[in-house]
Design an enzyme around this catalytic site. Structure first.
Site, PDB file in Angstrom:
ATOM      1  N   HIS A   1       0.788  -1.218   0.133  1.00 29.25           N
ATOM      2  CA  HIS A   1       0.088  -0.158   0.009  1.00 29.25           C
ATOM      3  C   HIS A   1       0.871   1.181  -0.038  1.00 29.25           C
ATOM      4  O   HIS A   1       1.989   1.128   0.586  1.00 29.25           O
ATOM      5  CB  HIS A   1      -0.924   0.039   1.479  1.00 29.25           C
TER       6      HIS A   1
ATOM      7  N   ASP B   1       2.389   1.747   3.176  1.00 29.91           N
ATOM      8  CA  ASP B   1       3.376   0.773   4.101  1.00 29.91           C
ATOM      9  C   ASP B   1       4.807   1.454   3.705  1.00 29.91           C
ATOM     10  O   ASP B   1       5.639   0.960   4.280  1.00 29.91           O
ATOM     11  CB  ASP B   1       3.289  -0.620   3.101  1.00 29.91           C
TER      12      ASP B   1
ATOM     13  N   MET C   1       2.557  -5.891  -7.740  1.00 29.50           N
ATOM     14  CA  MET C   1       1.057  -5.057  -7.481  1.00 29.50           C
ATOM     15  C   MET C   1       1.314  -4.070  -6.451  1.00 29.50           C
ATOM     16  O   MET C   1       2.090  -4.268  -5.485  1.00 29.50           O
ATOM     17  CB  MET C   1       0.033  -6.244  -6.796  1.00 29.50           C
TER      18      MET C   1
ATOM     19  N   GLU D   1     -11.010  -6.468  -5.117  1.00 24.19           N
ATOM     20  CA  GLU D   1     -10.925  -7.549  -4.066  1.00 24.19           C
ATOM     21  C   GLU D   1     -12.309  -7.411  -3.119  1.00 24.19           C
ATOM     22  O   GLU D   1     -12.733  -6.319  -2.661  1.00 24.19           O
ATOM     23  CB  GLU D   1      -9.717  -7.381  -3.151  1.00 24.19           C
TER      24      GLU D   1
ATOM     25  N   LYS E   1     -15.049  -8.311  -0.223  1.00 28.19           N
ATOM     26  CA  LYS E   1     -15.074  -9.058   1.183  1.00 28.19           C
ATOM     27  C   LYS E   1     -16.353  -8.699   1.626  1.00 28.19           C
ATOM     28  O   LYS E   1     -16.919  -7.375   1.614  1.00 28.19           O
ATOM     29  CB  LYS E   1     -13.830  -8.157   2.106  1.00 28.19           C
TER      30      LYS E   1
ATOM     31  N   GLU F   1      -9.836 -13.525  -2.656  1.00 28.17           N
ATOM     32  CA  GLU F   1      -9.105 -13.834  -1.470  1.00 28.17           C
ATOM     33  C   GLU F   1      -9.666 -14.807  -0.599  1.00 28.17           C
ATOM     34  O   GLU F   1     -10.835 -15.317  -0.465  1.00 28.17           O
ATOM     35  CB  GLU F   1      -8.904 -12.752  -0.293  1.00 28.17           C
TER      36      GLU F   1
ATOM     37  N   HIS G   1     -11.895 -14.155   2.491  1.00 31.81           N
ATOM     38  CA  HIS G   1     -13.155 -13.370   2.405  1.00 31.81           C
ATOM     39  C   HIS G   1     -14.153 -14.282   1.739  1.00 31.81           C
ATOM     40  O   HIS G   1     -15.217 -14.146   2.111  1.00 31.81           O
ATOM     41  CB  HIS G   1     -12.636 -12.195   1.490  1.00 31.81           C
TER      42      HIS G   1
ATOM     43  N   ASP H   1      -5.242 -13.720  -3.636  1.00 33.68           N
ATOM     44  CA  ASP H   1      -4.913 -13.419  -2.372  1.00 33.68           C
ATOM     45  C   ASP H   1      -4.924 -14.623  -1.847  1.00 33.68           C
ATOM     46  O   ASP H   1      -6.029 -15.300  -1.329  1.00 33.68           O
ATOM     47  CB  ASP H   1      -5.698 -12.336  -1.401  1.00 33.68           C
TER      48      ASP H   1
ATOM     49  N   ASP I   1     -11.706 -11.993   9.767  1.00 30.54           N
ATOM     50  CA  ASP I   1     -10.911 -12.468   8.851  1.00 30.54           C
ATOM     51  C   ASP I   1      -9.582 -12.650   9.475  1.00 30.54           C
ATOM     52  O   ASP I   1      -8.794 -11.989   9.895  1.00 30.54           O
ATOM     53  CB  ASP I   1     -10.602 -11.013   8.002  1.00 30.54           C
TER      54      ASP I   1
ATOM     55  N   ASP J   1      -6.678 -14.443   8.038  1.00 32.59           N
ATOM     56  CA  ASP J   1      -5.501 -14.400   7.274  1.00 32.59           C
ATOM     57  C   ASP J   1      -4.413 -15.270   7.382  1.00 32.59           C
ATOM     58  O   ASP J   1      -3.272 -14.742   7.743  1.00 32.59           O
ATOM     59  CB  ASP J   1      -5.163 -13.093   7.180  1.00 32.59           C
TER      60      ASP J   1
ATOM     61  N   ASP K   1      -1.785 -13.174   1.149  1.00 40.51           N
ATOM     62  CA  ASP K   1      -2.234 -11.990   1.901  1.00 40.51           C
ATOM     63  C   ASP K   1      -2.686 -12.566   3.355  1.00 40.51           C
ATOM     64  O   ASP K   1      -3.853 -12.722   3.626  1.00 40.51           O
ATOM     65  CB  ASP K   1      -3.558 -11.171   1.344  1.00 40.51           C
TER      66      ASP K   1
END
Ligand code: GCO
Ligand code: MN
Ligand code: MN
Length: 405
Positions: A69, A72, A103, A196, A198, A232, A235, A260, A270, A272, A306
């Site tokens: 991102h 980040d 990406m 994406e 969710k 994902e 998700h 993802d 979530d 992950d 992810d």
């Protein structure tokens, strides 16, 4: 060891077939391995790692890419000078380690300005700010070499639904994506978008809740050819759906631009989790489909994890987690290849072809309809016949459990 072709540092081949290599196209986000373990009930358990350090460690683990991102890498509100310094150092780290950025994406969820959403917020100033931030972040992604740009609308949702007609939210989302597609075209960037979905979290309900919703929404955009999906595992599973079916639909539509990979228990927040660590059968079938081991066209885009390490882990646990994601993918790929080579499996899967009936059903015509009507079909005889799927599924289990190869 220096790679003769590009002069970059490459890992020594260990002879371990499950050791990840650059050719596997594995990537992680800065925010995934960099996740400090903060949750709604507790503070960070791990220290922040510098982006350049993450790049080096991921390269050592065998990943080929790192995604990010905007924030980040470049802190929110950084000056142009600061941005330049940070981006320069990051590019040098990528170059030094032979890593790429497949990406990039925009953080449109952390800052409190996005508490009512970004592209769908009721306040036009918020929507304008989200577009400003996205154009800047697209520039950053392209500068770093990204070919794909993900949109995950974490805050694009509601709790008090009376605040906004969901149709207005969809129209605003369309407006924003159309605007950004035009921006990319005008800049002549070689960039595609991946949406994406969710179902919820952090919002009570997020608009465009599943990959299926996204696939239809894309058909309503001004430049649908530039836009695909980024499904994902976690998700789709949160929504109680089959990731494999969602991904299949995306692949069939030529819209699987990014993926993802992670793991998730149904009915939870979530999670992950490390890829393959829950629903091993679902993970096996997903890898089988992505790799096309049954003879179908494989997915050739980036394989992004992810996910993040358990909160119980220190930094060593983070790299164990990253290696685990990649190893499990490669092990599942090998298992899927064996499964699809197994003569007993092939026998069970052999198509029950019918040279007479099938051509009649391929296209409607008066003649075909007439012939179809006249065909003699005995439903009771068909219904009496078992299909052998118990055996097939057990064979899959045995391949998965490593007792058959
Ligand atoms: C989540 C999302 C994010 C996005 C990321 C990139 O549930 O937190 O999966 O991790 O994938 O923001 O768009
Ligand atoms: Mn997630
Ligand atoms: Mn994600």
């Amino acid at each position: 060891m220096k790679n003769a072709k590009n002069g970059k540092h490459e890992k020594q081949k260990s002879g371990d077939p499950f050791e990840p290599t650059r050719a596997d196209r594995f990537s992680f986000g800065l925010w995934t391995v960099g996740n400090p373990g903060r949750d709604p009930f507790g503070e960070a358990v791990r220290a922040r790692m510098e982006p350049a350090y993450i790049v080096r460690k991921l390269a050592e683990c065998g990943a080929h890419g790192v995604n990010l991102h905007d924030n980040d890498l470049v802190p929110f509100g950084a000056s142009a000078g600061e941005r330049g310094r940070i981006v320069g150092a990051f590019k040098a780290a990528l170059e030094d380690c032979g890593m790429v950025v497949p990406m990039a994406t925009t953080n449109l969820f952390s800052h409190p300005v996005f508490k009512d959403g970004a592209f769908t917020a009721n306040d036009p100033k918020v929507r304008a700010f989200a577009l400003q931030k996205s154009m800047d972040a697209i520039d950053l992604g392209v500068e770093l070499g990204a070919k794909l740009y993900v949109f995950w609308g974490g805050r694009e949702g509601s709790e008090a639904d009376a605040c906004r007609d969901p149709r207005a939210a969809l129209a605003r989302m369309r407006e924003a994506l159309d605007f950004l597609c035009e921006y990319v075209r005008e800049q002549r960037y070689e960039l595609c978008f991946a949406l994406e979905a969710k179902p919820n979290e952090p919002r009570g309900d997020i608009y465009l809740a599943t990959t299926g919703h996204m696939l239809h929404f894309i058909t309503t955009l001004a430049h649908p050819e530039m836009v695909g999906v980024n499904p994902e595992v976690a998700h789709e599973t949160m929504a109680g759906l089959s990731m494999v079916h969602g991904v299949a639909q995306a692949m069939e539509a030529g819209k699987l631009f990014h993926i993802d990979l992670n793991a998730q228990k149904i009915g939870r927040y979530d999670q992950d989790l490390r890829f393959g660590s829950e629903d091993l059968k679902g993970a096996f079938l997903l890898v089988r489909m992505l790799e096309g081991t049954s003879g179908t066209v494989p997915y050739t885009g980036p394989l992004h994890f992810d996910a993040h390490a358990y909160r119980s882990e220190d930094e060593q646990g983070v790299w164990d987690f990253a290696r685990g994601c990649m190893r499990t993918y490669k092990i599942l790929k090998a298992r899927a290849q064996e499964f699809d080579r197994d003569p007993e499996v092939r026998g069970l899967l052999r198509e029950q072809a019918d040279a007479e009936l099938e051509p009649l059903m391929q296209r409607y015509s008066k003649k075909n309809a007439k012939a179809l009507r006249a065909a003699s079909i005995d439903p009771d005889a068909i219904a009496r016949k078992g299909l052998g799927y118990e055996k097939l599924d057990q064979l899959m289990m045995e391949h998965l459990l490593g007792v058959r190869s």
